[in-house]
Design a protein around this motif. Structure first.
Motif, PDB file in Angstrom:
ATOM      1  N   ILE A 131       0.825  -1.206   0.000  1.00 16.60           N
ATOM      2  CA  ILE A 131       0.000   0.000   0.000  1.00 16.60           C
ATOM      3  C   ILE A 131       0.862   1.260   0.000  1.00 16.60           C
ATOM      4  CG2 ILE A 131      -1.714   1.344   1.297  1.00 16.60           C
ATOM      5  CD1 ILE A 131      -2.730  -1.283   2.490  1.00 16.60           C
ATOM      6  N   LEU A 132       0.508   2.192  -0.882  1.00 12.93           N
ATOM      7  CA  LEU A 132       1.093   3.526  -0.850  1.00 12.93           C
ATOM      8  C   LEU A 132      -0.065   4.489  -0.630  1.00 12.93           C
ATOM      9  CD1 LEU A 132       3.601   5.332  -1.222  1.00 12.93           C
ATOM     10  CD2 LEU A 132       3.072   5.399  -3.668  1.00 12.93           C
ATOM     11  N   MET A 133      -0.017   5.216   0.503  1.00  9.36           N
ATOM     12  CA  MET A 133      -1.182   6.047   0.803  1.00  9.36           C
ATOM     13  C   MET A 133      -0.793   7.473   1.141  1.00  9.36           C
ATOM     14  SD  MET A 133      -2.233   4.466   4.498  1.00  9.36           S
ATOM     15  CE  MET A 133      -1.107   4.370   5.877  1.00  9.36           C
ATOM     16  N   ALA A 134      -1.500   8.409   0.488  1.00  6.32           N
ATOM     17  CA  ALA A 134      -1.382   9.811   0.879  1.00  6.32           C
ATOM     18  C   ALA A 134      -2.407  10.018   1.982  1.00  6.32           C
ATOM     19  CB  ALA A 134      -1.706  10.706  -0.308  1.00  6.32           C
ATOM     20  N   THR A 135      -1.988  10.603   3.081  1.00  7.69           N
ATOM     21  CA  THR A 135      -2.918  10.721   4.199  1.00  7.69           C
ATOM     22  C   THR A 135      -2.641  11.930   5.080  1.00  7.69           C
ATOM     23  OG1 THR A 135      -3.887   9.561   6.086  1.00  7.69           O
ATOM     24  CG2 THR A 135      -1.537   9.203   5.701  1.00  7.69           C
ATOM     25  N   HIS A 136      -3.710  12.386   5.707  1.00 10.84           N
ATOM     26  CA  HIS A 136      -3.588  13.437   6.724  1.00 10.84           C
ATOM     27  C   HIS A 136      -3.774  12.869   8.124  1.00 10.84           C
ATOM     28  CE1 HIS A 136      -4.497  16.757   3.616  1.00 10.84           C
ATOM     29  NE2 HIS A 136      -3.221  16.725   3.902  1.00 10.84           N
ATOM     30  N   GLU A 137      -4.021  11.553   8.194  1.00 10.04           N
ATOM     31  CA  GLU A 137      -4.227  10.920   9.498  1.00 10.04           C
ATOM     32  C   GLU A 137      -2.878  10.497  10.054  1.00 10.04           C
ATOM     33  OE1 GLU A 137      -7.194  10.448  10.985  1.00 10.04           O
ATOM     34  OE2 GLU A 137      -8.430  11.238   9.340  1.00 10.04           O
ATOM     35  N   MET A 138      -2.252  11.392  10.807  1.00 10.00           N
ATOM     36  CA  MET A 138      -0.894  11.122  11.282  1.00 10.00           C
ATOM     37  C   MET A 138      -0.841   9.910  12.216  1.00 10.00           C
ATOM     38  SD  MET A 138       0.946  13.088   9.682  1.00 10.00           S
ATOM     39  CE  MET A 138       0.055  13.889   8.378  1.00 10.00           C
ATOM     40  N   ALA A 139      -1.830   9.838  13.115  1.00  8.65           N
ATOM     41  CA  ALA A 139      -1.831   8.735  14.075  1.00  8.65           C
ATOM     42  C   ALA A 139      -1.924   7.404  13.335  1.00  8.65           C
ATOM     43  CB  ALA A 139      -2.998   8.889  15.045  1.00  8.65           C
ATOM     44  N   PHE A 140      -2.760   7.395  12.283  1.00  8.31           N
ATOM     45  CA  PHE A 140      -2.947   6.168  11.507  1.00  8.31           C
ATOM     46  C   PHE A 140      -1.659   5.816  10.760  1.00  8.31           C
ATOM     47  CE2 PHE A 140      -4.362   4.106   7.517  1.00  8.31           C
ATOM     48  CZ  PHE A 140      -4.891   2.963   8.076  1.00  8.31           C
ATOM     49  N   ALA A 141      -1.020   6.837  10.153  1.00  3.73           N
ATOM     50  CA  ALA A 141       0.224   6.603   9.421  1.00  3.73           C
ATOM     51  C   ALA A 141       1.292   6.037  10.362  1.00  3.73           C
ATOM     52  CB  ALA A 141       0.713   7.905   8.800  1.00  3.73           C
ATOM     53  N   ARG A 142       1.382   6.607  11.553  1.00  6.78           N
ATOM     54  CA  ARG A 142       2.374   6.149  12.523  1.00  6.78           C
ATOM     55  C   ARG A 142       2.100   4.697  12.925  1.00  6.78           C
ATOM     56  NH1 ARG A 142       4.212   9.123  17.714  1.00  6.78           N
ATOM     57  NH2 ARG A 142       2.861  10.760  16.936  1.00  6.78           N
ATOM     58  N   ASP A 143       0.808   4.386  13.013  1.00  8.59           N
ATOM     59  CA  ASP A 143       0.376   3.090  13.499  1.00  8.59           C
ATOM     60  C   ASP A 143       0.551   1.984  12.453  1.00  8.59           C
ATOM     61  OD1 ASP A 143      -0.757   1.264  15.113  1.00  8.59           O
ATOM     62  OD2 ASP A 143      -2.830   1.825  14.673  1.00  8.59           O
ATOM     63  N   VAL A 144       0.187   2.283  11.214  1.00  6.77           N
ATOM     64  CA  VAL A 144       0.083   1.233  10.195  1.00  6.77           C
ATOM     65  C   VAL A 144       1.255   1.213   9.216  1.00  6.77           C
ATOM     66  CG1 VAL A 144      -1.323   0.372   8.282  1.00  6.77           C
ATOM     67  CG2 VAL A 144      -2.431   1.198  10.345  1.00  6.77           C
ATOM     68  N   ALA A 145       1.778   2.408   8.878  1.00  6.56           N
ATOM     69  CA  ALA A 145       2.811   2.464   7.844  1.00  6.56           C
ATOM     70  C   ALA A 145       4.142   1.946   8.374  1.00  6.56           C
ATOM     71  CB  ALA A 145       2.964   3.902   7.354  1.00  6.56           C
ATOM     72  N   HIS A 146       4.854   1.246   7.482  1.00  2.00           N
ATOM     73  CA  HIS A 146       6.212   0.847   7.843  1.00  2.00           C
ATOM     74  C   HIS A 146       7.152   2.017   7.680  1.00  2.00           C
ATOM     75  CE1 HIS A 146       4.300  -3.012   6.386  1.00  2.00           C
ATOM     76  NE2 HIS A 146       4.552  -3.235   7.659  1.00  2.00           N
ATOM     77  N   ARG A 147       6.939   2.726   6.584  1.00  2.00           N
ATOM     78  CA  ARG A 147       7.800   3.884   6.302  1.00  2.00           C
ATOM     79  C   ARG A 147       6.927   5.085   5.976  1.00  2.00           C
ATOM     80  NH1 ARG A 147      11.026   4.075   1.828  1.00  2.00           N
ATOM     81  NH2 ARG A 147       9.952   2.279   0.941  1.00  2.00           N
ATOM     82  N   VAL A 148       7.488   6.268   6.188  1.00  2.00           N
ATOM     83  CA  VAL A 148       6.778   7.510   5.894  1.00  2.00           C
ATOM     84  C   VAL A 148       7.675   8.404   5.053  1.00  2.00           C
ATOM     85  CG1 VAL A 148       5.698   9.561   6.878  1.00  2.00           C
ATOM     86  CG2 VAL A 148       5.489   7.367   8.054  1.00  2.00           C
ATOM     87  N   LEU A 149       7.051   9.012   4.014  1.00  4.23           N
ATOM     88  CA  LEU A 149       7.765  10.012   3.220  1.00  4.23           C
ATOM     89  C   LEU A 149       7.098  11.355   3.444  1.00  4.23           C
ATOM     90  CD1 LEU A 149       8.607   7.358   1.741  1.00  4.23           C
ATOM     91  CD2 LEU A 149       8.612   8.687  -0.382  1.00  4.23           C
ATOM     92  N   PHE A 150       7.894  12.345   3.821  1.00  5.27           N
ATOM     93  CA  PHE A 150       7.346  13.684   3.974  1.00  5.27           C
ATOM     94  C   PHE A 150       7.658  14.494   2.714  1.00  5.27           C
ATOM     95  CE2 PHE A 150       8.163  18.171   5.339  1.00  5.27           C
ATOM     96  CZ  PHE A 150       6.830  18.527   5.443  1.00  5.27           C
ATOM     97  N   LEU A 151       6.585  14.905   2.018  1.00  2.04           N
ATOM     98  CA  LEU A 151       6.735  15.665   0.777  1.00  2.04           C
ATOM     99  C   LEU A 151       6.423  17.135   1.018  1.00  2.04           C
ATOM    100  CD1 LEU A 151       6.538  12.828  -0.541  1.00  2.04           C
ATOM    101  CD2 LEU A 151       5.126  13.860  -2.323  1.00  2.04           C
ATOM    102  N   ASP A 152       7.208  17.994   0.409  1.00  6.11           N
ATOM    103  CA  ASP A 152       6.884  19.411   0.431  1.00  6.11           C
ATOM    104  C   ASP A 152       7.481  20.049  -0.821  1.00  6.11           C
ATOM    105  OD1 ASP A 152       5.854  21.796   1.233  1.00  6.11           O
ATOM    106  OD2 ASP A 152       7.339  22.182   2.794  1.00  6.11           O
ATOM    107  N   GLY A 153       6.685  20.849  -1.501  1.00  3.43           N
ATOM    108  CA  GLY A 153       7.170  21.553  -2.684  1.00  3.43           C
ATOM    109  C   GLY A 153       7.639  20.622  -3.787  1.00  3.43           C
ATOM    110  N   GLY A 154       7.049  19.426  -3.869  1.00  4.76           N
ATOM    111  CA  GLY A 154       7.369  18.534  -4.977  1.00  4.76           C
ATOM    112  C   GLY A 154       8.635  17.721  -4.794  1.00  4.76           C
TER     113      GLY A 154
END
Lengths: 257, 243
Positions: free
Chosen positions: B192-215
């Motif tokens: 799964i690759l998911m764009a999300t605003h649910e930080m708690a969920f991302a922390r809980d479920v995602a193995h890795r997180v990418l923080f994007l800003d300005g492309g």
């Protein structure tokens, strides 16, 4: 309900009394509403009317096919399709702008003249009706196609559906629901405009009425032909009203149709 | 773990606006990766570019071993290997819930109707919507619609599931049921690759997180690390605003 019935009876009686007491009513009756002439002219007018129905039946199919093609051309995106878009736009501009009777003259009298062949009036009539009405119907279809939200296409393409599959399974079914009432209006207009094929020399209801009228020096045959066209239109008109009301109800219930 | 999806140096401009400015990422089998970042950071565009819904201007995308950014590749066939869930569900309003779920199987993958419906019904049973199978989507609540949309996306066993802010349009009390379903899919081993605003969920479920800003990818790392101790100032600022 009771009030409506009572009021209808009163108004009807007033109109009736007013009309039959008007000076000249007898003359109107004699020239427009002669039962004997009506009965005598009906068989020929009916035969002619069948020709109108034939033109109508064929035209419904040809108009639908040509219009869908034109509408699809107009909604194609991408620079490759620019010529197709231009042609489709020019077509709709031309035939929506041109009076139907001119199209009839050009097709019905022009084509046989330059090709020097005898083409059955019914064929010419179908061509003329198709040219004019497909331009109207194409615009209605285009509006319907464009009214389907782009996110629907996106979702379909994301599932792997191709352009045509998306059009056929996702866009058109939703567009058709939206455009059915305006399409039925165009159908009503077409039902009476097939009466204009009389000027191509086809003996349709209108031409048959004209012949009968000139033989009897009486306008009743025109009324007979007119009534036939009205009777033909009424079911479609009622159906349009019913369908529009149903759509409205469904939308009020919160469905997206 | 082998890479299912590898994107390198993706560039995308809309008119004058550079939306993606050289983004690279890798997604391994059974991995769940969250894309976080402010609105307009390019998350949605990135997802659409990955399954070729938007053409990229430059870069390379590999699905498995295959270079799907090669212009000779048929995009329809590539898209059929992805599952996508949108913010606004985008269910087809003129089709029943079951037809929504089985459409791609039948039309794109050539599965017989009976087989597709059997599987579709099983999936709907699993999310408790079997009784709604013959209903049209407008009879369902937002949360039910979004869960049906998720089932539609997984009905063809896609290699990668792309989720585009799938809870952003939902009433807060309906978010939970949708996230629970995603959690289940993740536990079952979906990629799964998911764009999300649910930080708690991302922390809980995602193995890795990418923080994007300005492309661009400003920072990436294991979910626990990135949320607990962000290295970049911009990441810290964003996370502070989100909490």
């Amino acid at each position: 309900m009771l009030i409506a019935a009572a009021s209808t009876v009163v108004v009807g009686a007033l109109v009736w009394a007013f009309v039959i007491n008007t000076e000249g009513w007898a003359k109107v009756q004699a020239f427009f509403l002669d039962p004997a002439i009506a009965l005598a002219s009906l068989p020929k007018i009916w035969d002619g009317f069948l020709l109108n129905l034939e033109v109508l039946a064929i035209s419904v199919v040809t108009v639908g096919v040509v219009a869908l093609l034109i509408a699809t051309f107009r909604t194609l995106r991408g620079p490759v399709f620019f010529p197709l878009r231009v042609i489709a736009a020019a077509y709709t501009d031309l035939f929506r702008g041109m009076p139907f009777i001119i199209v009839l003259y050009i097709v019905g009298i022009g084509i046989p003249t330059i090709t020097n062949t005898r083409i059955p009036p019914i064929v010419l009539g179908v061509i003329a009706v198709t040219l004019t009405y497909s331009s109207y119907v194409a615009e209605v279809m285009r509006a319907g196609i464009e009214a389907v939200h782009p996110s629907q296409r996106l979702a379909a393409r994301a599932l792997g559906l191709g352009y045509v599959q998306t059009l056929v399974r996702i866009v058109l079914p939703q567009a058709i629901r939206k455009i059915t009432p305006p399409l039925m209006n165009d159908f009503v207009a077409m039902q009476k405009d097939v009466g204009l094929v009389s000027i191509l020399g086809a003996v349709d209801a209108v031409r048959a009425a004209q012949i009968a009228a000139s033989q009897t020096y009486n306008f009743t045959p025109y009324i007979v032909a007119g009534v036939l066209f009205v009777l033909l239109a009424i079911p479609t008109i009622r159906l349009t009203d019913w369908y529009s009301a149903r759509l409205r109800d469904r939308e009020q219930m919160g469905s997206i149709v | 773990m082998s890479a299912v999806l590898t994107a390198s140096e993706l560039w995308k401009t809309f008119g004058e606006k550079e939306v993606l400015r050289g983004i690279s990422l890798e997604l391994a089998t059974h991995e769940v990766v969250a894309l976080i970042g402010p609105s307009g950071s390019g998350k949605s565009t990135l997802l659409r570019c990955l399954n070729l819904l938007e053409p990229i201007d430059d870069g390379r995308i590999l699905l498995g071993e295959e270079d799907i950014s090669d212009p000779r590749v048929k995009p329809d066939a590539v898209r059929a290997r992805f599952g996508v869930v949108f913010q606004h569900y985008n269910l087809f309003p003129h089709l029943s819930v079951l037809d929504n779920v089985t459409l791609a199987s039948r039309v794109v993958h050539g599965v017989a109707r009976a087989t597709a419906e059997e599987r579709g019904t099983r999936l709907l049973e699993r999310i408790g919507l079997a009784d709604k199978a013959r209903e049209h989507p407008d009879r369902l609540s937002g949360g039910q619609q979004q869960r049906a949309a998720i089932v539609r996306a997984i009905a063809t066993d896609p290699e990668v599931l792309l989720l585009d802010e799938i809870t952003s349009a939902l009433d807060p009390e309906l978010v939970g049921e949708v996230l629970d379903l995603v959690r289940e899919l993740a536990a079952d081993g979906a990629t799964i690759l998911m764009a999300t605003h649910e930080m708690a969920f991302a922390r809980d479920v995602a193995h890795r997180v990418l923080f994007l800003d300005g492309g661009v990818v400003v920072e990436e790392g294991p979910a626990a690390e990135l949320f607990a101790a962000p290295r970049e100032a911009r990441t810290r600022e964003f996370l502070a605003r989100m909490s």
